[in-house]
Design an enzyme around this catalytic site. Structure first.
Site, PDB file in Angstrom:
ATOM      1  N   TRP A 131      -6.945  -0.063   1.313  1.00  0.00           N
ATOM      2  CA  TRP A 131      -7.993  -0.465   0.408  1.00  0.00           C
ATOM      3  C   TRP A 131      -9.336  -0.435   0.878  1.00  0.00           C
ATOM      4  O   TRP A 131     -10.193  -0.497  -0.077  1.00  0.00           O
ATOM      5  CB  TRP A 131      -7.665  -1.908  -0.238  1.00  0.00           C
ATOM      6  CG  TRP A 131      -7.558  -2.975   0.883  1.00  0.00           C
ATOM      7  CD1 TRP A 131      -6.248  -3.527   1.293  1.00  0.00           C
ATOM      8  CD2 TRP A 131      -8.330  -3.375   1.437  1.00  0.00           C
ATOM      9  NE1 TRP A 131      -6.321  -4.326   2.169  1.00  0.00           N
ATOM     10  CE2 TRP A 131      -7.764  -4.519   2.221  1.00  0.00           C
ATOM     11  CE3 TRP A 131      -9.857  -3.451   1.774  1.00  0.00           C
ATOM     12  CZ2 TRP A 131      -8.240  -5.443   3.239  1.00  0.00           C
ATOM     13  CZ3 TRP A 131     -10.521  -4.319   2.812  1.00  0.00           C
ATOM     14  CH2 TRP A 131      -9.652  -5.242   3.576  1.00  0.00           C
ATOM     15  N   LYS A 155      -0.335   7.325  -3.070  1.00  0.00           N
ATOM     16  CA  LYS A 155      -0.314   6.035  -3.673  1.00  0.00           C
ATOM     17  C   LYS A 155      -1.209   5.344  -3.032  1.00  0.00           C
ATOM     18  O   LYS A 155      -1.439   4.911  -2.025  1.00  0.00           O
ATOM     19  CB  LYS A 155       1.126   5.370  -3.016  1.00  0.00           C
ATOM     20  CG  LYS A 155       1.676   4.558  -3.882  1.00  0.00           C
ATOM     21  CD  LYS A 155       1.111   3.178  -4.061  1.00  0.00           C
ATOM     22  CE  LYS A 155       1.200   2.221  -2.618  1.00  0.00           C
ATOM     23  NZ  LYS A 155       0.356   1.030  -2.988  1.00  0.00           N
ATOM     24  N   ALA A 157      -3.768   1.830  -2.539  1.00  0.00           N
ATOM     25  CA  ALA A 157      -3.487   0.488  -2.426  1.00  0.00           C
ATOM     26  C   ALA A 157      -3.966  -0.149  -3.889  1.00  0.00           C
ATOM     27  O   ALA A 157      -4.643   0.011  -4.471  1.00  0.00           O
ATOM     28  CB  ALA A 157      -4.685  -0.248  -1.443  1.00  0.00           C
ATOM     29  N   SER A 209      -1.805  -0.986   7.878  1.00  0.00           N
ATOM     30  CA  SER A 209      -1.674  -2.076   8.986  1.00  0.00           C
ATOM     31  C   SER A 209      -0.667  -1.457   9.860  1.00  0.00           C
ATOM     32  O   SER A 209       0.326  -0.957   9.377  1.00  0.00           O
ATOM     33  CB  SER A 209      -1.423  -3.439   8.351  1.00  0.00           C
ATOM     34  OG  SER A 209      -0.309  -3.504   7.621  1.00  0.00           O
ATOM     35  N   GLU A 211       1.663  -3.490  10.879  1.00  0.00           N
ATOM     36  CA  GLU A 211       2.902  -4.157  10.350  1.00  0.00           C
ATOM     37  C   GLU A 211       3.779  -3.197   9.536  1.00  0.00           C
ATOM     38  O   GLU A 211       4.751  -3.023   9.331  1.00  0.00           O
ATOM     39  CB  GLU A 211       2.540  -5.377  10.053  1.00  0.00           C
ATOM     40  CG  GLU A 211       3.582  -6.272   9.590  1.00  0.00           C
ATOM     41  CD  GLU A 211       3.274  -7.610   9.027  1.00  0.00           C
ATOM     42  OE1 GLU A 211       1.961  -7.895   8.995  1.00  0.00           O
ATOM     43  OE2 GLU A 211       4.205  -7.974   8.237  1.00  0.00           O
ATOM     44  N   GLU A 230      -1.801   6.172  10.681  1.00  0.00           N
ATOM     45  CA  GLU A 230      -3.170   5.550  11.047  1.00  0.00           C
ATOM     46  C   GLU A 230      -3.079   4.278  10.832  1.00  0.00           C
ATOM     47  O   GLU A 230      -3.003   3.801   9.778  1.00  0.00           O
ATOM     48  CB  GLU A 230      -4.158   6.566  10.184  1.00  0.00           C
ATOM     49  CG  GLU A 230      -4.146   8.006  10.065  1.00  0.00           C
ATOM     50  CD  GLU A 230      -4.651   8.646  11.606  1.00  0.00           C
ATOM     51  OE1 GLU A 230      -5.260   7.953  12.367  1.00  0.00           O
ATOM     52  OE2 GLU A 230      -4.869   9.847  11.592  1.00  0.00           O
ATOM     53  N   CYS A 264     -11.045   0.140   9.978  1.00  0.00           N
ATOM     54  CA  CYS A 264     -10.135   0.231  11.119  1.00  0.00           C
ATOM     55  C   CYS A 264     -10.792   0.595  12.588  1.00  0.00           C
ATOM     56  O   CYS A 264     -10.507   0.337  13.653  1.00  0.00           O
ATOM     57  CB  CYS A 264      -9.155   1.281  10.931  1.00  0.00           C
ATOM     58  SG  CYS A 264      -9.907   2.828  10.510  1.00  0.00           S
ATOM     59  N   GLU A 357      -6.738  -7.793  15.339  1.00  0.00           N
ATOM     60  CA  GLU A 357      -7.379  -7.300  14.414  1.00  0.00           C
ATOM     61  C   GLU A 357      -7.846  -8.189  13.246  1.00  0.00           C
ATOM     62  O   GLU A 357      -6.577  -8.663  12.479  1.00  0.00           O
ATOM     63  CB  GLU A 357      -6.553  -6.018  13.533  1.00  0.00           C
ATOM     64  CG  GLU A 357      -7.627  -5.199  12.631  1.00  0.00           C
ATOM     65  CD  GLU A 357      -6.852  -4.026  12.044  1.00  0.00           C
ATOM     66  OE1 GLU A 357      -5.764  -4.249  11.494  1.00  0.00           O
ATOM     67  OE2 GLU A 357      -7.759  -2.804  12.042  1.00  0.00           O
TER      68      GLU A 357
HETATM   69  P1  NAD Z   1      -1.496  -2.086   4.233  1.00  0.00           P
HETATM   70  O1  NAD Z   1      -0.758  -1.851   5.244  1.00  0.00           O
HETATM   71  O2  NAD Z   1      -1.176  -3.701   3.606  1.00  0.00           O
HETATM   72  O3  NAD Z   1      -1.375  -1.450   3.112  1.00  0.00           O
HETATM   73  C1  NAD Z   1      -1.826   0.275   3.014  1.00  0.00           C
HETATM   74  C2  NAD Z   1      -0.869   0.806   2.084  1.00  0.00           C
HETATM   75  O4  NAD Z   1       0.309   0.706   2.422  1.00  0.00           O
HETATM   76  C3  NAD Z   1      -1.132   0.376   0.602  1.00  0.00           C
HETATM   77  O5  NAD Z   1      -1.154   1.439  -0.194  1.00  0.00           O
HETATM   78  C4  NAD Z   1      -0.032  -0.574   0.298  1.00  0.00           C
HETATM   79  O6  NAD Z   1       0.554  -0.653  -1.126  1.00  0.00           O
HETATM   80  C5  NAD Z   1       1.150   0.349   1.019  1.00  0.00           C
HETATM   81  N1  NAD Z   1       2.260  -0.609   1.527  1.00  0.00           N
HETATM   82  C6  NAD Z   1       2.345  -1.857   1.747  1.00  0.00           C
HETATM   83  N2  NAD Z   1       3.641  -2.180   2.124  1.00  0.00           N
HETATM   84  C7  NAD Z   1       4.446  -0.895   2.113  1.00  0.00           C
HETATM   85  C8  NAD Z   1       5.751  -0.566   2.394  1.00  0.00           C
HETATM   86  N3  NAD Z   1       6.656  -1.513   2.820  1.00  0.00           N
HETATM   87  N4  NAD Z   1       6.166   0.562   2.324  1.00  0.00           N
HETATM   88  C9  NAD Z   1       5.353   1.610   1.985  1.00  0.00           C
HETATM   89  N5  NAD Z   1       3.939   1.252   1.535  1.00  0.00           N
HETATM   90  C10 NAD Z   1       3.643   0.184   1.726  1.00  0.00           C
HETATM   91  O7  NAD Z   1      -2.828  -1.994   4.725  1.00  0.00           O
HETATM   92  P2  NAD Z   1      -4.316  -2.378   3.899  1.00  0.00           P
HETATM   93  O8  NAD Z   1      -4.495  -3.878   4.066  1.00  0.00           O
HETATM   94  O9  NAD Z   1      -4.466  -1.669   2.666  1.00  0.00           O
HETATM   95  O10 NAD Z   1      -5.324  -1.908   4.991  1.00  0.00           O
HETATM   96  C11 NAD Z   1      -5.760  -2.506   6.128  1.00  0.00           C
HETATM   97  C12 NAD Z   1      -5.161  -1.807   7.432  1.00  0.00           C
HETATM   98  O11 NAD Z   1      -5.572  -0.425   7.404  1.00  0.00           O
HETATM   99  C13 NAD Z   1      -5.893  -2.574   8.357  1.00  0.00           C
HETATM  100  O12 NAD Z   1      -4.809  -2.746   9.486  1.00  0.00           O
HETATM  101  C14 NAD Z   1      -6.758  -1.045   9.152  1.00  0.00           C
HETATM  102  O13 NAD Z   1      -6.831  -1.051  10.217  1.00  0.00           O
HETATM  103  C15 NAD Z   1      -5.932  -0.094   8.461  1.00  0.00           C
HETATM  104  N6  NAD Z   1      -6.331   0.996   8.666  1.00  0.00           N
HETATM  105  C16 NAD Z   1      -6.431   2.241   9.618  1.00  0.00           C
HETATM  106  C17 NAD Z   1      -7.193   3.227   9.228  1.00  0.00           C
HETATM  107  C18 NAD Z   1      -6.797   4.543  10.529  1.00  0.00           C
HETATM  108  O14 NAD Z   1      -7.461   5.602  10.281  1.00  0.00           O
HETATM  109  N7  NAD Z   1      -6.329   4.127  11.554  1.00  0.00           N
HETATM  110  C19 NAD Z   1      -8.054   3.382   8.573  1.00  0.00           C
HETATM  111  C20 NAD Z   1      -8.143   2.504   7.442  1.00  0.00           C
HETATM  112  C21 NAD Z   1      -7.686   1.185   7.468  1.00  0.00           C
END
Ligand code: NAD
Length: 457
Positions: A131, A155, A157, A209, A211, A230, A264, A357
Site C-alpha cells: 500500500w 493485486k 493492497a 512484508s 511475514e 521484495e 521499505c 521494521e
Molecule cells: P503486506 O505484506 O501486508 O501486503 C502486501 C500485499 O500482499 C498486499 O497486496 C496484500 O493484500 C497481499 N497479501 C497479504 N497477505 C497475503 C497472503 N497471505 N497471500 C498473498 N498475498 C497477501 O505488506 P504491506 O503492509 O502492504 O506493505 C508494507 C510492507 O511492504 C513493509 O514490510 C515494507 O517494507 C514492504 N515493502 C517492501 C518493498 C521492497 O521493495 N522491498 C517496497 C515497499 C514495501
C-alpha cells in the site's frame, strides 16, 4: 459474486472510493483469460509490443494529474511526491519498451555442435503489491513482465487500490495489450493467496512484508512457482567523523521520514561515529523540525498522515518506556492518522525500536567507535535492503559498502532505486532482483537449444 471494499482518505478519514473484493471464481476466470491473452501477446511483432508499452507510458503521462491525485488521497502522500512517482511509472514503461528488442541469448560452442540460449516468457505473472507506493511498485512488475512476453494479473493492497485500478482501466481503454494486463482487487488472504497457489500462474512477484513473503513462498511451493520477493527493511545510514555534516543532516530527515516513514528503504537506523554524534543529533533534530506536516494537497507539505488508524497504533507501540525520544515537529489534530517524527537517541541496539521494521516516522541514532563496529551494527539486522555511507574517505566508503549485507547502498546520498540498476534485498529483505536488466532474468525462463554440427554422429 464480489463484495465491496471501501477506501478512505487517511488525511481526512472520508470515504473516497469502493472497489470489488473479488472471489475465487473471479480469480479462476482472470487466470484463464490471462493464459489465452499471453499466447497472443507473446507472438505479436516486437515493434508492436514495444509501441504498446510506449503507448501505456504516454497514457500515464496524459492522466498524470488524475493518477497523482488518486494516489495522494488514497495513501495520504504529498501530491507533489505522488506526481513524481506517476512520472516515474511512465519512465518505467518507456525503459522496458526500449528493452523489448534487446532480450538476447548466448551462442556457446560445445563438443559436437553449438548451443544457443533463449529467454522465454514464463506465462502468467501475478504482481502482488503493497500500500505504500502502489503505482510505482505495480509498474516495476507489470512493465518488465509484459516486455518479456508474459501476461500480468496485478493485486494491489486492499488499503490503497484506487490508482492501480485506474491504471488498469486506462490500459484497457487503450486496447494495446488486451487481457495480458488485468487488475484484481480483494484481500491478500483470499485473492493474493489464490494467485500464489493457482496452477495457472507461473510466477509471483510480491512486494510486502517479510511475514507475508513467508506465506507466499509456501503457497507458491505447491506448484513450484517462480517467486521474486521484495520485503521489509531496517536500513542503516553509517555516518563517519569525516562526513560533510551540513549536507548529511540536511538529507537525513527525508531519508527516513519520506512517505511518513512508510518506505521499505527508510534509513531508520543512523549509526554515527562518536566524534560527530552530538552534532549530528542536534542537526538532525533541527532539520526534521523544518519539515512541514499537513494537508497532502498543499504544495509545501513534506509529510502526510500514516495510512490507517491501525497502522498508527502499530507504529506508536514502538515508543515504549525508557527510551530517550525527541519529538521533532508538530502533527495536526484529527481527523486523519497523523504522527510527528520521533528521533530516539542511543537506544540499546538490541531493543525492538532499533531492530524491527517500524514503517513509520521513528528513527534511532546509535553511536559507534570503529569502522568494524559500524559494519557489525549495520549487519546485526535480519534485513538487508538498502542503506547509506557518509564519509569523504573513498577507501572507507568502499570497505563499508563491501562489508554491509545489503542489496542497494549509496555513498554520500540516500538514493536506493534507479530504473537502470538491480534492486532487491539480502537476507530476510527478499529473494531475487527487480528493475534494470535484472528484471529480464526475473521474468523469463532460460532455455538451451543444442544443434549438432558434427558430420559423423
Ligand atoms: P503486506 O505484506 O501486508 O501486503 C502486501 C500485499 O500482499 C498486499 O497486496 C496484500 O493484500 C497481499 N497479501 C497479504 N497477505 C497475503 C497472503 N497471505 N497471500 C498473498 N498475498 C497477501 O505488506 P504491506 O503492509 O502492504 O506493505 C508494507 C510492507 O511492504 C513493509 O514490510 C515494507 O517494507 C514492504 N515493502 C517492501 C518493498 C521492497 O521493495 N522491498 C517496497 C515497499 C514495501
Amino acid at each position: 459474486m464480489s463484495s465491496i471494499i471501501s477506501v478512505y482518505n487517511p488525511a481526512t478519514e472520508e470515504l473516497i472510493g469502493e472497489v470489488p473484493s473479488h472471489d475465487l471464481a473471479e480469480v479462476d476466470a482472470a487466470v484463464e483469460r490471462a493464459r489465452k491473452a499471453q499466447s497472443i501477446w507473446a507472438r505479436k511483432p516486437i515493434a508492436e509490443r514495444r509501441d504498446a508499452l510506449w503507448a501505456i507510458a504516454d497514457a500515464v503521462i496524459a492522466h498524470s494529474d488524475e493518477l497523482a491525485l488518486l494516489e495522494s488521497t488514497d495513501v495520504g502522500k504529498p501530491l507533489a511526491a505522488a506526481r513524481q512517482e506517476v512520472l516515474g511509472v511512465a519512465e518505467c514503461f518507456k525503459y522496458y519498451a526500449g528493452i523489448i528488442d534487446k532480450i538476447l541469448g548466448d551462442t556457446i560452442p560445445v563438443d559436437g555442435g553449438i548451443s544457443m540460449t533463449f529467454r522465454e516468457p514464463m506465462g502468467v505473472v501475478a504482481v502482488i503489491s503493497p500500500w505504500n507506493f502502489p503505482l510505482p511498485i505495480a509498474s516495476w512488475g507489470i512493465a518488465p513482465a509484459l516486455a518479456c512476453g508474459n501476461a500480468v494479473i496485478v493485486k494491489p493492497a486492499a488499503l490503497t487500490p484506487l490508482s492501480t485500478v485506474r491504471l488498469g482501466q486506462i490500459v484497457n481503454e487503450l486496447g494495446v495489450v488486451g487481457d495480458a494486463l488485468q487488475v484484481l482487487t480483494g484481500s491478500g488472504a483470499r485473492v493474493g493467496n489464490a494467485l500464489a497457489e493457482h496452477p495457472g500462474v507461473n510466477k509471483v512477484s510480491f512486494t510486502g512484508s517479510t511475514e507475508t513473503g513467508r506465506s507466499i513462498i509456501q503457497a507458491a511451493s505447491k506448484t513450484m512457482k517462480r517467486v521474486t520477493l521484495e520485503l521489509g527493511g531496517k536500513s542503516a545510514s553509517v555516518v563517519y567523523n569525516d562526513v560533510d555534516l551540513a549536507k548529511c543532516v540536511q538529507a537525513a530527515p527525508m531519508s527516513v521520514f519520506d512517505n511518513t516513514g512508510q518506505d521499505c528503504c527508510a534509513r531508520s537506523r543512523f549509526l554515527v561515529q562518536r566524534g560527530v554524534f552530538d552534532e549530528f543529533v542536534e542537526g538532525f533534530i533541527e532539520s526534521t523540525r523544518a519539515l512541514k506536516i499537513g494537508n497532502p494537497l498543499d504544495a509545501t507539505t513534506n509529510l502526510g498522515p500514516l495510512v490507517s488508524a491501525g497502522h498508527r497504533e502499530s507504529v506508536s507501540s514502538f515508543l515504549g518506556e525508557g527510551l530517550n525520544v525527541v519529538t521533532a515537529g508538530e502533527a495536526p489534530e484529527g481527523p486523519g492518522f497523523w504522527m510527528a517524527p520521533r528521533i530516539v537517541i542511543a537506544p540499546d541496539p538490541k531493543s525492538r525500536v532499533a531492530t524491527d521494521e517500524i514503517f513509520g516516522p521513528i528513527a534511532s541514532v546509535i553511536p559507534f567507535d570503529t569502522e568494524e563496529e559500524a559494519i557489525a551494527l549495520a549487519n546485526s539486522s535480519i534485513y538487508g535492503l538498502s542503506g547509506s555511507i557518509w564519509t569523504n574517505d573513498v577507501g572507507q566508503a568502499l570497505r563499508t559498502a563491501r562489508g554491509v549485507e545489503s542489496g542497494a547502498l549509496s555513498v554520500n546520498s540516500n538514493s536506493s532505486i534507479r530504473m537502470q540498476t538491480p534492486f532487491g534485498g539480502f537476507k530476510q529483505s527478499g529473494i531475487g532482483r527487480g528493475l534494470g536488466q535484472a528484471a529480464i532474468e526475473a521474468y523469463t525462463e532460460l532455455k538451451t537449444v543444442f544443434v549438432r554440427t558434427d558430420r559423423d554422429n
